[in-house]
Write a protein that holds these residues in place. Structure first.
Motif, mmCIF file in Angstrom:
data_model
loop_
_atom_site.group_PDB
_atom_site.id
_atom_site.type_symbol
_atom_site.label_atom_id
_atom_site.label_comp_id
_atom_site.label_asym_id
_atom_site.label_seq_id
_atom_site.Cartn_x
_atom_site.Cartn_y
_atom_site.Cartn_z
ATOM 1 N N LEU A 1 -33.774 28.898 -5.899
ATOM 2 C CA LEU A 1 -34.978 28.456 -5.762
ATOM 3 C C LEU A 1 -35.433 27.493 -6.935
ATOM 4 O O LEU A 1 -35.433 27.647 -8.022
ATOM 5 C CB LEU A 1 -36.002 29.798 -5.927
ATOM 6 N N ARG B 1 -37.974 36.707 1.375
ATOM 7 C CA ARG B 1 -37.490 35.917 2.348
ATOM 8 C C ARG B 1 -36.374 36.616 3.181
ATOM 9 O O ARG B 1 -35.621 37.458 2.447
ATOM 10 C CB ARG B 1 -36.771 34.567 1.801
ATOM 11 N N ARG C 1 -32.683 36.578 1.923
ATOM 12 C CA ARG C 1 -32.312 36.991 0.580
ATOM 13 C C ARG C 1 -32.254 38.790 0.885
ATOM 14 O O ARG C 1 -31.934 39.524 -0.091
ATOM 15 C CB ARG C 1 -33.473 36.901 -0.395
ATOM 16 N N SER D 1 -42.890 36.282 -3.888
ATOM 17 C CA SER D 1 -42.914 35.783 -2.340
ATOM 18 C C SER D 1 -41.403 35.701 -1.797
ATOM 19 O O SER D 1 -40.913 36.210 -0.986
ATOM 20 C CB SER D 1 -44.088 34.940 -2.091
ATOM 21 N N GLU D 2 -40.826 34.791 -2.721
ATOM 22 C CA GLU D 2 -39.246 34.417 -2.326
ATOM 23 C C GLU D 2 -38.520 35.802 -2.376
ATOM 24 O O GLU D 2 -37.672 35.660 -1.490
ATOM 25 C CB GLU D 2 -38.887 33.486 -3.456
ATOM 26 N N HIS D 3 -38.820 36.833 -2.911
ATOM 27 C CA HIS D 3 -37.863 37.997 -2.760
ATOM 28 C C HIS D 3 -37.697 38.680 -1.212
ATOM 29 O O HIS D 3 -36.940 39.179 -1.011
ATOM 30 C CB HIS D 3 -38.283 39.128 -3.755
ATOM 31 N N ASP E 1 -37.677 23.047 -3.529
ATOM 32 C CA ASP E 1 -38.507 23.873 -2.523
ATOM 33 C C ASP E 1 -39.964 24.119 -2.540
ATOM 34 O O ASP E 1 -40.802 24.150 -1.781
ATOM 35 C CB ASP E 1 -37.802 25.316 -2.763
ATOM 36 N N TYR E 2 -40.369 23.974 -3.907
ATOM 37 C CA TYR E 2 -41.984 24.032 -4.145
ATOM 38 C C TYR E 2 -42.244 23.051 -5.180
ATOM 39 O O TYR E 2 -41.549 22.720 -6.266
ATOM 40 C CB TYR E 2 -42.280 25.270 -4.514
ATOM 41 N N ILE F 1 -45.306 32.384 -6.212
ATOM 42 C CA ILE F 1 -44.170 31.718 -5.455
ATOM 43 C C ILE F 1 -42.888 32.666 -5.554
ATOM 44 O O ILE F 1 -42.203 32.856 -4.506
ATOM 45 C CB ILE F 1 -43.947 30.565 -5.748
ATOM 46 N N ILE F 2 -42.451 33.088 -6.973
ATOM 47 C CA ILE F 2 -41.287 33.759 -6.961
ATOM 48 C C ILE F 2 -41.265 35.133 -6.342
ATOM 49 O O ILE F 2 -40.416 35.489 -5.667
ATOM 50 C CB ILE F 2 -41.009 33.756 -8.402
#
Length: 210
Positions: free
Chosen positions: A119, A189, A192, A185-187, A164-165, A182-183
């Motif tokens: 990320l 995706r 992943r 929320s990334e989990h 990405d951001y 942000i981090i």
């Protein structure tokens, strides 16, 4: 859901406050993140300690690390080498921690090639005037170095779209919260969580046959 950590790459203009942002993020969420300590050949600034902010290396030492493939990435920036030791990062990811690399853009794009799931976050100031003011107020560089960093920022701005951001570091409290969210929320995706998806499909198929 999978427990493996995410590799997070944080870059940005020199003077945008990446270091301060990382320190505050780690202070608040030290159980969640591992901040990778980079190696560098630049001289320590006032208050910096070897092994905490950076591993300070001589050029010969650093080039030996390159030759022995001990770095995830490395780059030369304003006449100095910067690089990320490999072993620590992989160990922390396997343990479930999100690992943050605070590195230059050249190194960040290099990491993305080898770790496509990484990320990438780019930190900037609200305006160019704000960036120059922060560099001056830092009081650690000459006018010539500040000018070179502003020139470098012009070049770096051309590749911001590769990230990405975008994180605008205007207010520190707001910025830290934003980055953490942000981090988190990334989990969630989809890409992943392939193991979870496959398990769900399998369970549903078995339930339908029961």
């Amino acid at each position: 859901m999978q427990n493996k950590g995410i590799l997070i790459v944080v870059s940005g203009f020199s003077g945008a406050g990446k270091g301060t942002l990382m320190k505050e993020l780690m202070k608040r969420y030290e159980d969640v993140y591992a901040l990778s300590v980079s190696a560098t050949t630049r001289n320590p600034r006032k208050g910096e300690i070897d092994g905490r902010e950076y591993f300070f290396k001589e050029v010969v030492e650093f080039e030996k690390m390159i030759a022995q493939n001990e770095l995830i990435e490395y780059a030369r920036y304003v006449e100095n080498y910067y690089g990320t030791p490999k072993a620590y990062v992989n160990q922390q990811l396997a343990s479930g921690k999100d690992v943050i690399l605070e590195i230059e853009i050249q190194g960040a794009l290099q990491v993305k090639e080898d770790y496509p799931d990484a990320l990438l976050l780019f930190v900037t100031t609200p305006t160019a005037d704000c960036l120059k003011e922060r560099l001056i107020n830092r009081g650690t560089e000459s006018a010539e170095v500040i000018a070179s960093r502003m020139q470098r920022a012009i070049e770096e701005a051309e590749v911001m779209e590769s990230y990405d951001y975008l994180v605008v570091n205007d207010d520190l409290e707001t910025c830290v919260t934003q980055m953490h969210n942000i981090i988190k929320s990334e989990h969630f995706r989809v890409f992943r969580n392939q193991a979870f998806l496959e398990k769900t499909k399998e369970d549903l198929a078995n339930r339908g046959l029961a």
